[in-house]
Scaffold this motif. Sequence first.
Motif, PDB file in Angstrom:
ATOM      1  N   LYS A  82       2.165   8.736  -6.706  1.00 30.28           N
ATOM      2  CA  LYS A  82       2.591  10.122  -6.533  1.00 30.28           C
ATOM      3  C   LYS A  82       3.722  10.472  -7.517  1.00 30.28           C
ATOM      4  CE  LYS A  82       2.591  11.426  -2.248  1.00 30.28           C
ATOM      5  NZ  LYS A  82       3.004  11.711  -0.855  1.00 30.28           N
ATOM      6  N   ALA A  83       4.655   9.558  -7.712  1.00 35.59           N
ATOM      7  CA  ALA A  83       5.761   9.788  -8.644  1.00 35.59           C
ATOM      8  C   ALA A  83       5.256   9.889 -10.078  1.00 35.59           C
ATOM      9  CB  ALA A  83       6.790   8.668  -8.525  1.00 35.59           C
ATOM     10  N   GLU A 143       2.305  10.961 -10.993  1.00 35.98           N
ATOM     11  CA  GLU A 143       1.653  12.264 -11.106  1.00 35.98           C
ATOM     12  C   GLU A 143       2.682  13.392 -11.248  1.00 35.98           C
ATOM     13  OE1 GLU A 143      -1.543  12.993 -11.587  1.00 35.98           O
ATOM     14  OE2 GLU A 143      -1.768  10.805 -11.700  1.00 35.98           O
ATOM     15  N   ARG A 144       3.766  13.316 -10.466  1.00 35.95           N
ATOM     16  CA  ARG A 144       4.813  14.335 -10.585  1.00 35.95           C
ATOM     17  C   ARG A 144       5.457  14.315 -11.974  1.00 35.95           C
ATOM     18  NH1 ARG A 144       6.496  12.882  -5.173  1.00 35.95           N
ATOM     19  NH2 ARG A 144       8.069  11.560  -6.122  1.00 35.95           N
ATOM     20  N   THR A 153       0.833  -1.197   0.000  1.00 29.99           N
ATOM     21  CA  THR A 153       0.000   0.000   0.000  1.00 29.99           C
ATOM     22  C   THR A 153       0.875   1.257   0.000  1.00 29.99           C
ATOM     23  OG1 THR A 153      -1.751  -1.185   1.162  1.00 29.99           O
ATOM     24  CG2 THR A 153      -1.833   1.217   1.237  1.00 29.99           C
ATOM     25  N   GLU A 154       1.917   1.260   0.812  1.00 32.78           N
ATOM     26  CA  GLU A 154       2.836   2.397   0.854  1.00 32.78           C
ATOM     27  C   GLU A 154       3.553   2.557  -0.489  1.00 32.78           C
ATOM     28  OE1 GLU A 154       6.794   3.841   3.333  1.00 32.78           O
ATOM     29  OE2 GLU A 154       5.464   2.333   4.199  1.00 32.78           O
ATOM     30  N   LEU A 155       4.008   1.451  -1.057  1.00 34.09           N
ATOM     31  CA  LEU A 155       4.689   1.484  -2.342  1.00 34.09           C
ATOM     32  C   LEU A 155       3.760   1.986  -3.437  1.00 34.09           C
ATOM     33  CD1 LEU A 155       7.233   0.770  -3.960  1.00 34.09           C
ATOM     34  CD2 LEU A 155       6.318  -1.540  -4.196  1.00 34.09           C
ATOM     35  N   ARG A 156       2.502   1.547  -3.420  1.00 36.68           N
ATOM     36  CA  ARG A 156       1.547   1.982  -4.421  1.00 36.68           C
ATOM     37  C   ARG A 156       1.313   3.491  -4.340  1.00 36.68           C
ATOM     38  NH1 ARG A 156      -2.855   3.541  -6.460  1.00 36.68           N
ATOM     39  NH2 ARG A 156      -4.065   2.411  -7.984  1.00 36.68           N
ATOM     40  N   GLY A 157       1.176   3.996  -3.114  1.00 38.52           N
ATOM     41  CA  GLY A 157       0.986   5.431  -2.937  1.00 38.52           C
ATOM     42  C   GLY A 157       2.166   6.236  -3.440  1.00 38.52           C
ATOM     43  N   ALA A 158       3.366   5.792  -3.121  1.00 35.72           N
ATOM     44  CA  ALA A 158       4.575   6.495  -3.571  1.00 35.72           C
ATOM     45  C   ALA A 158       4.707   6.421  -5.090  1.00 35.72           C
ATOM     46  CB  ALA A 158       5.804   5.896  -2.900  1.00 35.72           C
ATOM     47  N   TYR A 159       4.404   5.268  -5.659  1.00 33.51           N
ATOM     48  CA  TYR A 159       4.501   5.107  -7.108  1.00 33.51           C
ATOM     49  C   TYR A 159       3.486   6.003  -7.816  1.00 33.51           C
ATOM     50  CZ  TYR A 159       5.413   2.794 -11.536  1.00 33.51           C
ATOM     51  OH  TYR A 159       5.781   2.543 -12.828  1.00 33.51           O
TER      52      TYR A 159
END
Length: 66
Positions: free
Chosen positions: A57-58, A60-61, A49-55
């Motif tokens: 976000k990246a 989108e950036r 879940t944490e990895l999915r959120g970070a991915y």
Amino acid sequence: MTDPIDMLDWLDKRIASAELWIADHGRESKHPRPEHEIQIKETDIAMFTELRGAYAKAVERRKAAA
């Protein structure tokens, strides 16, 4: 590089699979698995879940920068 949509789909499948395992074999099941196995799956869910959120976000950036 793996397509971002494919990666997010893969992560969603891994999370869903671990959640299904918890539902079938977790503490509330008729014959629960040993506690350490349940904790491993809970850790997997948290990390995916944490990895999915970070991915996400990246991605989108990267889109915003393009």
